[in-house]
Design a protein around this motif. Structure first.
Motif, PDB file in Angstrom:
ATOM      1  N   CYS A  86      48.396  41.898  38.429  1.00 41.22           N
ATOM      2  CA  CYS A  86      48.315  42.626  39.711  1.00 41.22           C
ATOM      3  C   CYS A  86      48.536  41.584  40.798  1.00 41.22           C
ATOM      4  CB  CYS A  86      46.938  43.236  39.949  1.00 41.22           C
ATOM      5  SG  CYS A  86      46.418  44.387  38.680  1.00 41.22           S
ATOM      6  N   ASN A  88      47.410  41.965  43.945  1.00 44.68           N
ATOM      7  CA  ASN A  88      46.234  41.956  44.828  1.00 44.68           C
ATOM      8  C   ASN A  88      45.024  42.423  44.045  1.00 44.68           C
ATOM      9  OD1 ASN A  88      47.294  41.412  47.576  1.00 44.68           O
ATOM     10  ND2 ASN A  88      48.519  43.216  47.068  1.00 44.68           N
ATOM     11  N   ILE A  89      43.883  41.915  44.428  1.00 45.69           N
ATOM     12  CA  ILE A  89      42.665  42.358  43.752  1.00 45.69           C
ATOM     13  C   ILE A  89      42.044  43.543  44.498  1.00 45.69           C
ATOM     14  CG2 ILE A  89      41.275  40.616  45.005  1.00 45.69           C
ATOM     15  CD1 ILE A  89      40.461  41.570  41.488  1.00 45.69           C
ATOM     16  N   CYS A  90      41.728  44.598  43.790  1.00 49.37           N
ATOM     17  CA  CYS A  90      40.933  45.691  44.367  1.00 49.37           C
ATOM     18  C   CYS A  90      39.483  45.352  44.043  1.00 49.37           C
ATOM     19  CB  CYS A  90      41.301  47.027  43.725  1.00 49.37           C
ATOM     20  SG  CYS A  90      43.062  47.372  43.696  1.00 49.37           S
ATOM     21  N   TYR A  92      36.783  46.952  43.687  1.00 47.32           N
ATOM     22  CA  TYR A  92      35.987  47.798  42.793  1.00 47.32           C
ATOM     23  C   TYR A  92      36.372  47.601  41.326  1.00 47.32           C
ATOM     24  CZ  TYR A  92      40.305  50.428  42.930  1.00 47.32           C
ATOM     25  OH  TYR A  92      41.621  50.763  42.846  1.00 47.32           O
ATOM     26  N   CYS A  93      37.422  46.819  41.069  1.00 46.86           N
ATOM     27  CA  CYS A  93      38.068  46.812  39.760  1.00 46.86           C
ATOM     28  C   CYS A  93      37.191  46.242  38.639  1.00 46.86           C
ATOM     29  CB  CYS A  93      39.356  46.015  39.838  1.00 46.86           C
ATOM     30  SG  CYS A  93      40.231  46.009  38.274  1.00 46.86           S
ATOM     31  N   CYS A  95      38.761  46.223  35.467  1.00 52.61           N
ATOM     32  CA  CYS A  95      39.745  46.120  34.379  1.00 52.61           C
ATOM     33  C   CYS A  95      39.967  44.666  33.994  1.00 52.61           C
ATOM     34  CB  CYS A  95      41.097  46.681  34.829  1.00 52.61           C
ATOM     35  SG  CYS A  95      41.039  48.366  35.335  1.00 52.61           S
ATOM     36  N   LYS A  97      42.444  42.040  34.056  1.00 47.57           N
ATOM     37  CA  LYS A  97      43.720  41.841  34.756  1.00 47.57           C
ATOM     38  C   LYS A  97      43.866  40.384  35.160  1.00 47.57           C
ATOM     39  CE  LYS A  97      40.662  42.363  38.105  1.00 47.57           C
ATOM     40  NZ  LYS A  97      39.276  42.747  37.834  1.00 47.57           N
ATOM     41  N   ILE A  99      45.293  38.262  38.410  1.00 48.93           N
ATOM     42  CA  ILE A  99      45.760  38.396  39.789  1.00 48.93           C
ATOM     43  C   ILE A  99      46.692  37.239  40.115  1.00 48.93           C
ATOM     44  CG2 ILE A  99      45.058  38.549  42.227  1.00 48.93           C
ATOM     45  CD1 ILE A  99      44.026  40.903  40.537  1.00 48.93           C
ATOM     46  N   GLY A 136      47.570  49.236  32.930  1.00 49.06           N
ATOM     47  CA  GLY A 136      47.290  47.858  33.328  1.00 49.06           C
ATOM     48  C   GLY A 136      45.909  47.698  33.913  1.00 49.06           C
ATOM     49  N   GLY A 137      45.761  46.633  34.745  1.00 47.27           N
ATOM     50  CA  GLY A 137      46.761  45.922  35.494  1.00 47.27           C
ATOM     51  C   GLY A 137      47.714  46.830  36.272  1.00 47.27           C
ATOM     52  N   THR A 138      48.882  46.300  36.504  1.00 45.73           N
ATOM     53  CA  THR A 138      49.907  47.047  37.240  1.00 45.73           C
ATOM     54  C   THR A 138      51.224  46.948  36.485  1.00 45.73           C
ATOM     55  OG1 THR A 138      48.832  46.391  39.315  1.00 45.73           O
ATOM     56  CG2 THR A 138      51.041  47.300  39.495  1.00 45.73           C
TER      57      THR A 138
HETATM   58  S1  SF4 Z   1      43.966  46.748  37.692  1.00 42.52           S
HETATM   59 FE1  SF4 Z   1      44.259  48.361  39.200  1.00 42.52          FE
HETATM   60  S2  SF4 Z   1      42.288  48.479  40.237  1.00 42.52           S
HETATM   61 FE2  SF4 Z   1      42.330  46.509  39.163  1.00 42.52          FE
HETATM   62  S3  SF4 Z   1      43.082  45.029  40.644  1.00 42.52           S
HETATM   63 FE3  SF4 Z   1      44.831  45.780  39.516  1.00 42.52          FE
HETATM   64  S4  SF4 Z   1      45.642  47.505  40.743  1.00 42.52           S
HETATM   65 FE4  SF4 Z   1      43.552  47.071  41.446  1.00 42.52          FE
END
Ligand code: SF4
Length: 483
Positions: A86, A88-90, A92-93, A95, A97, A99, A136-138
Motif C-alpha cells: 500500500c 499510504n497507511i490507513c 485503522y488497518c 491487515c 501489508k 507500506i 491485499g494490501g492494495t
Molecule cells: S491494507 Fe487497505 S486498509 Fe490497510 S493500509 Fe492498505 S489500503 Fe489501507
C-alpha cells in the motif's frame, strides 16, 4: 441509562428468523441496549473454524503438498491472490501489508508470485478455476502491466471457463488506479470489484489518514458498470474517530447515490496493543458506545428501507445480487473473504500470508517478504503453518457456519452428515446457550436451533458457544468486540 433501540430486521414472523430470502416482511423490534452490553464481548469473526490462531507451525510443507496432490481432477478451484503493498497507511488497518511509495518494490514480488502459481499448479490434478479474488494490501499498487502478467501466468497454469458464473474480482483503491485502467482490467477478464470507502466525511477521512473523494469513488464505479462489472461492493466501517450518526447519515446518502450492488459494513475494532497504526487514533475521538450503536441501528434500518437485504451478519445486497440469491437458496457460505456463494470450490491462497482451505485442511503462507522470497527463490512453496481438521473440528465448523450464514440449524442434518446424536454431542453447549434462550436470542427445540431477530446481532457470541478452542485470555487478547 437504559435505552431501547429500534432495529428493522427482515423477518417472516416475529420469533424465528426462518426465511432470509428476498420476500421478507420487514418487522420492527425493540432492542434492549442493556442486553447488548451484557453480551458485547470480544469474539472471532469466524472466517474459518478453527480460527487462524489455532494454525500450528508444526504443520509440515509435505502435508500441504500431499493435500494439493489429493484434490481430485473434477474439483473446481478458487484462487486468492494477496498483494501486500500500500502506498499510504490507513490508521485503522489491521491487515498484513507493506507500506511503501516505491513501485519498484513489487518487481521481485510479482516474479515470485508467478513462480508460486506455477509451483502450485504442478502439484494439482484439478485445473479448473472458477473464482479468482485479488486482495491485499492494495492489488492496484501493481501496474496494469504487472497485473496482466500475473493473469497470463494464471491462464497458462489453469483453465478459466469463459462462462457467466466465473468470478474474477479485485479490490480497487480508486486513489491508486487511473479511470481508463478499468477498461484494461475488464479486458483481462475481471468482472467483479470491491472498493474500500469506510466513510465519506472529510474529518473522519483525515483522522484515519484515508482521504478519498466521493467523486473519485463514484466515477470509478460508473466506469466499472460501463465495462460490465457486476456485484460491485463498497466497504464501510462504523466506529471510526469523529463519526456520529449525523455524519454517517450523510455518508450513507452519498453511498445511495452510487447505489452499489453490495455493501459490507464492518465494526472498527480498536486494538492498538496489537496493531501499531491504530495508536495514531485517539481513544477520545472514538464514538461512545451509544453513538456507535445508533450508527449501526441507522445503517441496518436505512439500508433495508432502501431495498437492500441484510445478508449474514455484516453484508447488505440488492435482491438480485448473487449473495442475496445464495442466501435465499441456502447456498451462502463463509471463507476468509467473508461471505461467499461457492463453498464447493477448493480454495488456494498465493502470496505472502495468504490462507487456503482444501480437503479439510487450512494452510497459510509465511507472513513476511524475506521468508517468502527465500522459499520461492529456492523453488519451495512458502508454507508457514496450518491445521488438518479433526472430525470434531468438522462438526463444529458445520454448526458454526450454518448458524452464521443461515441463522438456523437443523439438528437432523448435522446428525445425518456426521452420524452423531446432536443433543448428546453438544450437551455442554446447549447448557451454555440457556441464558441466550432466556433472553430470547435463540430458540431451541427438538429439531432445530434458530436465531431470533435480536439474536442476529449477537450471532458471533452464539457461535462462540460451539467453539472448542476459546478461553477467556484468547478472547481478551485476540478478538474485537462483537458489536
Ligand atoms: S491494507 Fe487497505 S486498509 Fe490497510 S493500509 Fe492498505 S489500503 Fe489501507
Amino acid at each position: 441509562m437504559r435505552k431501547n433501540v429500534t432495529f428493522t430486521v427482515g423477518l417472516n414472523y416475529s420469533d424465528k428468523l426462518i426465511d432470509t430470502g428476498v420476500n421478507l416482511i420487514s418487522t420492527k423490534l425493540e432492542w434492549d441496549e442493556e442486553l447488548l452490553n451484557k453480551y458485547n464481548i470480544s469474539g472471532p469473526r469466524y472466517t474459518s473454524y478453527p480460527t487462524a490462531l489455532e494454525f500450528s507451525d508444526d504443520y509440515e510443507l509435505d502435508s500441504y503438498i500431499t493435500c494439493l496432490n489429493s484434490v481430485s481432477r473434477d474439483k473446481s478451484l478458487s484462487l486468492y491472490i494477496h498483494i501486500p503493498f500500500c502506498s499510504n497507511i490507513c490508521y485503522y488497518c489491521a491487515c498484513n501489508k507493506v507500506i511503501t511509495k516505491d513501485a519498484s518494490k513489487s518487481i521481485r514480488y510479482v516474479d515470485n508470485l508467478i513462480k508460486e502459481i506455477k509451483l502450485i499448479s504442478r502439484q494439482l490434478n484439478a485445473k479448473t478455476l472458477r473464482q479468482i479474488h485479488w486482495g491485499g494490501g492494495t492489488p492496484t499498487f501493481l501496474s496494469i502491466e504487472q497485473i496482466d502478467r500475473i493473469m497470463q501466468a494464471i491462464r497458462e497454469s489453469f483453465d478459466i471457463p469463459d462462462e457467466p458464473g466465473t468470478e474474477i474480482s479485485i479490490e480497487i483503491d480508486p486513489r491508486a488506479l487511473a479511470l481508463e485502467d478499468i477498461r484494461l482490467l475488464s479486458e483481462m477478464g475481471f468482472n467483479r470489484m470491491s472498493m474500500g470507502v469506510q466513510d465519506f466525511d472529510l474529518k473522519v477521512q483525515q483522522s484515519i489518514n484515508r482521504v478519498q473523494s466521493f467523486e473519485m469513488t463514484r466515477d470509478m464505479i460508473v466506469e466499472a458498470r460501463k465495462y460490465g462489472f457486476q456485484s460491485i461492493n463498497l466497504d464501510l466501517i462504523y466506529g471510526l474517530p469523529h463519526q456520529t450518526k449525523a455524519t454517517f447519515e450523510s455518508t450513507l446518502n452519498k453511498v445511495m447515490e452510487i447505489s452499489p450492488d453490495r455493501i459490507s459494513v464492518f465494526n472498527y475494532a480498536h486494538l492498538p496493543h496489537r496493531f501499531k497504526p491504530q495508536r495514531k487514533i485517539r481513544n477520545e475521538d472514538l464514538p461512545a458506545a451509544t453513538e456507535k450503536l445508533a450508527i449501526f441501528e441507522y445503517i441496518i434500518n436505512n439500508l433495508q428501507a432502501q431495498g437492500y437485504l441484510y445478508i449474514g451478519m455484516d453484508h447488505f445486497a440488492k435482491p438480485d445480487d448473487e449473495l442475496a440469491i445464495a442466501q435465499k437458496n441456502n447456498r451462502l457460505h463463509r471463507n476468509f473473504q467473508g461471505y461467499t456463494t461457492h463453498e464447493e470450490y477448493e480454495l488456494i491462497g498465493v502470496g505472502v500470508s495468504s490462507i487456503g482451505s482444501l480437503n479439510n485442511q487450512y494452510h497459510q503462507n509465511v507472513r513476511d517478504l524475506p521468508a517468502y522470497y527465500e522459499a520461492l527463490e529456492n523453488n519451495q512453496l512458502p508454507s508457514w503453518r496450518g491445521v488438518a481438521m479433526s472430525q470434531d473440528d468438522e462438526i463444529r465448523k458445520a454448526v458454526i457456519f450454518e448458524l452464521i450464514c443461515h441463522f438456523e440449524l437443523s439438528k437432523k442434518s448435522i446428525e445425518e452428515q456426521f452420524q452423531i446424536n446432536f443433543d448428546q454431542y453438544f450437551t455442554n453447549e446447549l447448557t451454555l446457550l440457556a441464558p441466550f434462550v432466556e433472553d430470547k436470542l435463540v430458540v431451541i427445540d427438538d429439531t432445530s436451533i434458530a436465531i431470533t431477530s435480536r439474536g442476529r446481532l449477537l450471532i458471533r457470541n452464539i457461535c462462540m458457544m460451539f467453539d472448542a478452542y476459546l478461553n477467556e485470555l484468547h478472547m481478551k487478547q485476540n478478538f474485537s468486540k462483537v458489536i
